[in-house]
Enzyme design. Sequence first.
Site, PDB file in Angstrom:
ATOM      1  N   CYS A 114      -5.283  18.775  19.916  1.00  0.00           N
ATOM      2  CA  CYS A 114      -6.033  18.385  21.118  1.00  0.00           C
ATOM      3  C   CYS A 114      -5.155  18.337  22.364  1.00  0.00           C
ATOM      4  CB  CYS A 114      -6.720  17.045  20.917  1.00  0.00           C
ATOM      5  SG  CYS A 114      -7.934  17.102  19.603  1.00  0.00           S
ATOM      6  N   HIS A 250      -8.675  14.436  27.981  1.00  0.00           N
ATOM      7  CA  HIS A 250      -9.188  15.030  26.742  1.00  0.00           C
ATOM      8  C   HIS A 250     -10.456  14.269  26.361  1.00  0.00           C
ATOM      9  CE1 HIS A 250      -9.718  16.543  22.813  1.00  0.00           C
ATOM     10  NE2 HIS A 250      -9.247  15.486  22.185  1.00  0.00           N
ATOM     11  N   ASN A 280     -15.977  16.586  20.935  1.00  0.00           N
ATOM     12  CA  ASN A 280     -14.537  16.824  21.026  1.00  0.00           C
ATOM     13  C   ASN A 280     -14.274  18.303  20.703  1.00  0.00           C
ATOM     14  OD1 ASN A 280     -11.778  17.005  20.668  1.00  0.00           O
ATOM     15  ND2 ASN A 280     -11.607  15.127  19.463  1.00  0.00           N
TER      16      ASN A 280
HETATM   17  N1  ACO Z   1     -22.637   7.133  11.246  1.00  0.00           N
HETATM   18  C1  ACO Z   1     -22.799   5.882  10.791  1.00  0.00           C
HETATM   19  N2  ACO Z   1     -21.784   5.129  10.377  1.00  0.00           N
HETATM   20  C2  ACO Z   1     -20.563   5.664  10.407  1.00  0.00           C
HETATM   21  C3  ACO Z   1     -20.308   6.980  10.868  1.00  0.00           C
HETATM   22  C4  ACO Z   1     -21.425   7.725  11.290  1.00  0.00           C
HETATM   23  N3  ACO Z   1     -21.305   8.988  11.749  1.00  0.00           N
HETATM   24  N4  ACO Z   1     -18.991   7.224  10.784  1.00  0.00           N
HETATM   25  C5  ACO Z   1     -18.410   6.122  10.301  1.00  0.00           C
HETATM   26  N5  ACO Z   1     -19.364   5.187  10.072  1.00  0.00           N
HETATM   27  C6  ACO Z   1     -19.182   3.837   9.543  1.00  0.00           C
HETATM   28  C7  ACO Z   1     -17.906   3.673   8.754  1.00  0.00           C
HETATM   29  O1  ACO Z   1     -18.083   4.106   7.425  1.00  0.00           O
HETATM   30  C8  ACO Z   1     -17.702   2.172   8.832  1.00  0.00           C
HETATM   31  O2  ACO Z   1     -18.533   1.561   7.893  1.00  0.00           O
HETATM   32  P1  ACO Z   1     -17.979   0.292   7.052  1.00  0.00           P
HETATM   33  O3  ACO Z   1     -17.717  -0.753   8.108  1.00  0.00           O
HETATM   34  O4  ACO Z   1     -19.125   0.000   6.145  1.00  0.00           O
HETATM   35  O5  ACO Z   1     -16.729   0.744   6.367  1.00  0.00           O
HETATM   36  C9  ACO Z   1     -18.250   1.803  10.203  1.00  0.00           C
HETATM   37  O6  ACO Z   1     -19.070   2.923  10.609  1.00  0.00           O
HETATM   38  C10 ACO Z   1     -17.185   1.584  11.237  1.00  0.00           C
HETATM   39  O7  ACO Z   1     -16.280   2.680  11.196  1.00  0.00           O
HETATM   40  P2  ACO Z   1     -15.015   2.718  12.080  1.00  0.00           P
HETATM   41  O8  ACO Z   1     -14.173   3.892  11.705  1.00  0.00           O
HETATM   42  O9  ACO Z   1     -14.366   1.374  12.070  1.00  0.00           O
HETATM   43  O10 ACO Z   1     -15.676   2.961  13.530  1.00  0.00           O
HETATM   44  P3  ACO Z   1     -14.988   3.035  14.910  1.00  0.00           P
HETATM   45  O11 ACO Z   1     -15.643   2.092  15.826  1.00  0.00           O
HETATM   46  O12 ACO Z   1     -13.493   3.002  14.798  1.00  0.00           O
HETATM   47  O13 ACO Z   1     -15.409   4.503  15.414  1.00  0.00           O
HETATM   48  C11 ACO Z   1     -14.506   6.714  15.577  1.00  0.00           C
HETATM   49  C12 ACO Z   1     -15.034   5.626  14.645  1.00  0.00           C
HETATM   50  C13 ACO Z   1     -15.635   7.154  16.490  1.00  0.00           C
HETATM   51  C14 ACO Z   1     -14.037   7.862  14.717  1.00  0.00           C
HETATM   52  C15 ACO Z   1     -13.344   6.157  16.399  1.00  0.00           C
HETATM   53  O14 ACO Z   1     -12.409   5.510  15.572  1.00  0.00           O
HETATM   54  C16 ACO Z   1     -12.619   7.230  17.157  1.00  0.00           C
HETATM   55  O15 ACO Z   1     -13.134   7.834  18.072  1.00  0.00           O
HETATM   56  N6  ACO Z   1     -11.329   7.461  16.860  1.00  0.00           N
HETATM   57  C17 ACO Z   1     -10.526   8.405  17.554  1.00  0.00           C
HETATM   58  C18 ACO Z   1     -10.871   9.794  17.171  1.00  0.00           C
HETATM   59  C19 ACO Z   1     -10.183  10.710  18.132  1.00  0.00           C
HETATM   60  O16 ACO Z   1     -10.050  10.427  19.294  1.00  0.00           O
HETATM   61  N7  ACO Z   1      -9.731  11.814  17.709  1.00  0.00           N
HETATM   62  C20 ACO Z   1      -9.083  12.554  18.762  1.00  0.00           C
HETATM   63  C21 ACO Z   1      -8.001  13.283  18.390  1.00  0.00           C
HETATM   64  S1  ACO Z   1      -8.756  14.757  17.905  1.00  0.00           S
HETATM   65  C22 ACO Z   1      -7.688  15.961  17.489  1.00  0.00           C
HETATM   66  O17 ACO Z   1      -6.495  15.926  17.690  1.00  0.00           O
HETATM   67  C23 ACO Z   1      -8.270  17.090  16.726  1.00  0.00           C
END
Ligand code: ACO
Length: 323
Positions: A114, A250, A280
Site C-alpha cells: 500500500c 492512503h 482499499n
Molecule cells: N462483518 C461482520 N463482522 C466482522 C467482519 C465483517 N466483515 N469482519 C470482522 N468481523 C468481526 C470479527 O470477527 C470480530 O468479532 P469477534 O469480536 O466476535 O471476534 C469483530 O468483528 C471485531 O473485529 P475487529 O478486527 O476487532 O474489528 P476492528 O474494529 O478492528 O475492524 C478492520 C477491523 C476494519 C479490519 C480494522 O482493524 C482495520 O481497518 N485495520 C487496518 C486494515 C488496514 O488498514 N490495512 C491497510 C494496509 S493494507 C495493505 O498494505 C495491503
Amino acid sequence: MVRRAVVTGVGHYLPERVVPNSEFEKTLDTTDEWIRVRSGIERRHFAAPGQTTSELATEAAKAALAMAGIDGADVDAIILATSTADMTFPSAATMVQEAIGNTKGYAFDVQAVCAGFVYALSNANALIVSGQAKTVLVIGAETFSRIMDWTDRSTCVLFGDGAGAVVLTAEDGKGTAQDRGILSTDLNSDGRYRDLLYVDGGVATQNTGVLRMQGKEVFRHAVEKLAQTADTALEKAGLTSDDVDWVVPHQANIRIIQSTAKKLGIGMDRVVVTVQDHGNTSAASIPLALSVGVANGQIKKNDVVVTEAIGGGLAWGAVILRW
Ligand code: ACO
C-alpha cells in the site's frame, strides 16, 4: 536553481463492475452497516475476468498523459507501483510501456504494497533531481480481488481494484518551499512486522496465495507511523501542518484517515476521501484520490499536498508536493 519534479498530468481508471457492501451479505456473515461503520467503505470496483493490472494501469496512464499533453513515446521512465502484477515477471510496467508505444525509456515495478505509490513517487523524484530522467510516468495499479480469501469476512470486504497515474516533468525551481513539485519525501520499512499483513503464496509456494491480515495490529501501527512520517516529511520541506492545503492519504479505513488527520492537527475538510467509493486499492489508492481530488475541484495549482501511506512489510512513507 534546483530541479523539481512537477505533476503535469493526473488520471485514473476504475473497472466497470461496482460491488456494493450488500453483495457480501449473500455469502458472508456480515452486513452493509458493519462494513460502513468499521471501515467507511460503501462500494468498490472489481476487475472483469481476464482484465489485468497492466490494463488498468494503461488506461490511467493514458488519461494522465493526455492531461499533460505528452505522447507516451516521449516518456523517459515508467514506474508502476503494484503488488498484483500480471505475472511473476516481466514487470507490469513493461506491459504498460508497450501499450503506450514507448521504446526509448525504461520501465520497472515497485513493490511496497500500500506504500508503493509514495515509494514510486520518491524514486521518480530521485531520477528527475539527479538528471537521469526529464519525464516520468508514475502509476499505482492493483487487482486485489485476485488475492482475496472470499471466506474471510475480515479482509475480503475491504479491498478493491483500480489504477491512478501522474506524469512528473522536470522544471527549474528556486529551492524553496514555494517551488511547485515534490518538496520532500520520507520512506521507512520494518521487516520485523512482516507477519501482520502478507499474502500466503508466491514463488516459494508455487501458488499466488491470498491476503492475510491482523487488522487491529495494522490499525495501531498505521495511525502512529502515518502521522510520524507525514510530520517528518513536512519538517524536511520546511513546512508545518498549517501550510497544508490537502492531505491525500492512503485510503484503507476512514477511521485510520480521521485519527491520522487529528494527530497531524489537520481538519477533515482538508482531507481527500475516496475510501467509500473505492475501498482499499493498495498502491492505486493515492493516485486515484489525487485524480478524483483534481477532477472535483478540491486540489488546485500551487496547493501544498501531503500524501502518506502504510502497507505490508510494514512499509510506510510520505511525499510533500506543491501541486
Ligand atoms: N462483518 C461482520 N463482522 C466482522 C467482519 C465483517 N466483515 N469482519 C470482522 N468481523 C468481526 C470479527 O470477527 C470480530 O468479532 P469477534 O469480536 O466476535 O471476534 C469483530 O468483528 C471485531 O473485529 P475487529 O478486527 O476487532 O474489528 P476492528 O474494529 O478492528 O475492524 C478492520 C477491523 C476494519 C479490519 C480494522 O482493524 C482495520 O481497518 N485495520 C487496518 C486494515 C488496514 O488498514 N490495512 C491497510 C494496509 S493494507 C495493505 O498494505 C495491503
